[in-house]
Design a protein around this motif. Structure first.
Motif, PDB file in Angstrom:
ATOM      1  N   ILE A 163      -1.823   0.803   6.555  1.00  0.00           N
ATOM      2  CA  ILE A 163      -1.504   1.869   5.602  1.00  0.00           C
ATOM      3  C   ILE A 163      -0.284   2.620   6.126  1.00  0.00           C
ATOM      4  O   ILE A 163      -0.334   3.199   7.211  1.00  0.00           O
ATOM      5  N   ALA A 177      -0.316   6.210   8.073  1.00  0.00           N
ATOM      6  CA  ALA A 177      -1.664   6.559   8.543  1.00  0.00           C
ATOM      7  C   ALA A 177      -1.670   6.586  10.069  1.00  0.00           C
ATOM      8  O   ALA A 177      -0.930   5.843  10.716  1.00  0.00           O
ATOM      9  N   ILE A 216       0.851  -1.185   0.000  1.00  0.00           N
ATOM     10  CA  ILE A 216       0.000   0.000   0.000  1.00  0.00           C
ATOM     11  C   ILE A 216       0.890   1.238   0.000  1.00  0.00           C
ATOM     12  O   ILE A 216       1.894   1.295   0.708  1.00  0.00           O
ATOM     13  N   MET A 239      -9.087   2.353   3.074  1.00  0.00           N
ATOM     14  CA  MET A 239      -8.120   1.409   2.520  1.00  0.00           C
ATOM     15  C   MET A 239      -8.129   1.437   1.001  1.00  0.00           C
ATOM     16  O   MET A 239      -7.074   1.447   0.345  1.00  0.00           O
ATOM     17  N   ALA A 270      -6.400   4.501  -0.180  1.00  0.00           N
ATOM     18  CA  ALA A 270      -4.942   4.371  -0.058  1.00  0.00           C
ATOM     19  C   ALA A 270      -4.359   3.549  -1.209  1.00  0.00           C
ATOM     20  O   ALA A 270      -3.254   3.819  -1.674  1.00  0.00           O
ATOM     21  N   TYR A 271      -5.111   2.547  -1.645  1.00  0.00           N
ATOM     22  CA  TYR A 271      -4.677   1.717  -2.779  1.00  0.00           C
ATOM     23  C   TYR A 271      -4.855   2.438  -4.117  1.00  0.00           C
ATOM     24  O   TYR A 271      -4.322   1.994  -5.144  1.00  0.00           O
TER      25      TYR A 271
END
Length: 442
Positions: A355, A358, A324, A436, A439-440
């Motif tokens: 992450i 984060a 990630i 998530m 983030a990807y």
């Protein structure tokens, strides 16, 4: 005797099929026993409205004790319980295995089961609990339904007059098409290069994910496929949580039997079962086995079920995730009551820590929504009041994102943040898996 909370809380099967469960004299005696213990402890005074109502009832009585209370005065206490399990999971020192054997939420559930058997459950409580029927009708007439139910709509005063649903309460919109009918077109192929390739999961849509907000389902399909999981989406029927809140335990048990039978062959084929909402995960993993402890299919389903955040964490631990990108951002994670009640820890925070850079921080308190409880006019102001500690905690964090695993808590918390004059004004308080996916870059 020793102080409680030294062992993990345990729950006993719910003997709803035994006639003694519905004995009103026995219920009254147990309510008095438990209320007397609560009166002497009072740790739960600030969790929900049940406990202030109970303590005021005792303190304002002539003898200031439980023994002399009128049984008819107990109903406001039982009605105020939202079955959030916060007292059982976080505060009460007398839960099993302590010898006092105190399970306040399940005692309130027993009181409602007796009311339900006597035909005393309110019409709107019963109507709102028909979530699949409501969802199917709502999707057919979604354009009209969404305009009519939106806050500020011309129809909301009429809806309040007829149903008792507060004009200020957020009501979920309906999707145009159920998620299961869209899933084939939006489901990505599993990433064959991902470490978890070979895992298979059924996303149990839930009535909310099937007929209302499909954002979580779409995000889950993207993230899991990106990490190699072969997914399918199914919604055989509602898990029965709204009927559970009504005390209609026979109907919940019937749902458990049907859904467990539906998923049984898929579990045999190696599929994990992943509900899209925490309340459904709680029902499958814990409440259904307590209602039907001798049902093998229910037990097998319980063992095969993962909460959505829990599932992503499990993938990361067993196989590893696709790398990630760093995302230096602050995230306030509301710890939903039905996630906490699964006794697995704050898996959403654990997931978001995957992450890089984060900064997820947990917000412990209840949002105050309480399922359908918080939308009624007689409860809405209390629902806002109960949610204020959570909103103030969010305000102190000043996060970039606010998330909650409870789909009803998110919109409600937005209203509570306004009520505490917070300058944290998120456009959406969605599920942590949505962050998530961001983030990807999916």
């Amino acid at each position: 005797m020793r102080e409680g909370s030294l062992d993990a809380p345990t729950r006993h099967p719910i003997p709803w099929q035994e006639e003694s469960f519905y004995d009103e004299a026995d219920l009254d005696a147990e309510l008095r026993r438990v209320f007397d213990i609560c009166h002497g402890c009072r740790r739960c005074f600030n969790l929900c409205d049940s406990f202030p109502k109970l303590f005021d009832l005792i303190d304002e009585s002539a003898h200031e004790d439980v023994e002399h209370l009128d049984s008819a005065d107990f109903k406001p206490v039982t009605d105020a319980c939202t079955l959030c399990d916060m007292c059982f999971m976080t505060k009460c020192p007398y839960v099993p295995p302590h010898e006092f054997n105190l399970d306040f939420p399940h005692l309130m559930l027993r009181a409602r089961a007796i009311e339900n058997r006597k035909g005393e459950t309110g019409f709107m409580d019963k109507r709102l609990a028909e979530t699949d029927a409501n969802g199917k009708l709502g999707t057919v007439f979604s354009d009209f339904a969404n305009v009519a139910t939106r806050e500020g709509s011309f129809a909301r005063p009429l809806i309040q007059a007829v149903s008792g649903i507060d004009t200020r309460a957020h009501l979920p919109e309906f999707a145009d098409v159920p998620l299961t009918k869209r899933a084939g077109a939006i489901r990505p192929a599993p990433n064959a290069q991902a470490p978890a390739f070979g895992r298979k999961a059924v996303l149990y849509a839930s009535c909310y994910g099937e007929f209302n907000d499909q954002t979580v389902g779409e995000a889950a399909l993207k993230l899991l496929a990106h990490n190699g999981v072969d997914c399918r989406v199914e919604h055989p029927q509602c898990c029965g949580m709204p009927k559970f809140e009504n005390g209609d335990l026979g109907a919940v048990a019937s749902s458990a039997e049907s859904v467990a039978a539906f998923f049984a062959p898929l579990i045999e084929q190696g599929y994990d079962i992943v509900p899209l909402t925490t309340s459904c995960a709680l029902m499958l993993k814990f409440e259904w086995p307590l209602l039907l402890p001798d049902n093998a299919a229910v037990k097998k389903l319980s063992q095969a079920t993962f909460d959505l955040s829990e599932y992503v964490v499990d993938l990361s631990k067993r196989h590893g995730l696709v790398p990630i990108e760093a995302m230096p951002t602050g995230i306030a994670v509301h710890f939903a009551c039905h996630a906490r009640a699964q006794n697995m820890g704050p898996k959403a925070v654990e997931m978001l820590k995957l992450i890089p850079e984060a900064r997820p921080q947990v917000v412990e308190r209840c949002s105050g929504h309480g399922g359908k409880w918080g939308i009624f006019k007689e409860n809405f102001d209390t629902a806002i009041k109960v949610g204020k500690p959570a909103a103030r905690a969010i305000d102190k964090l000043k996060p970039d994102y606010v998330v909650s695993e409870c789909p009803l808590a998110g919109p409600h918390l937005k209203q509570v943040l306004k009520a505490v004059d917070s300058d944290v004004t998120p456009e959406r308080i969605g599920h942590p898996i949505e962050v998530m996916v961001k983030a990807y870059g999916l």
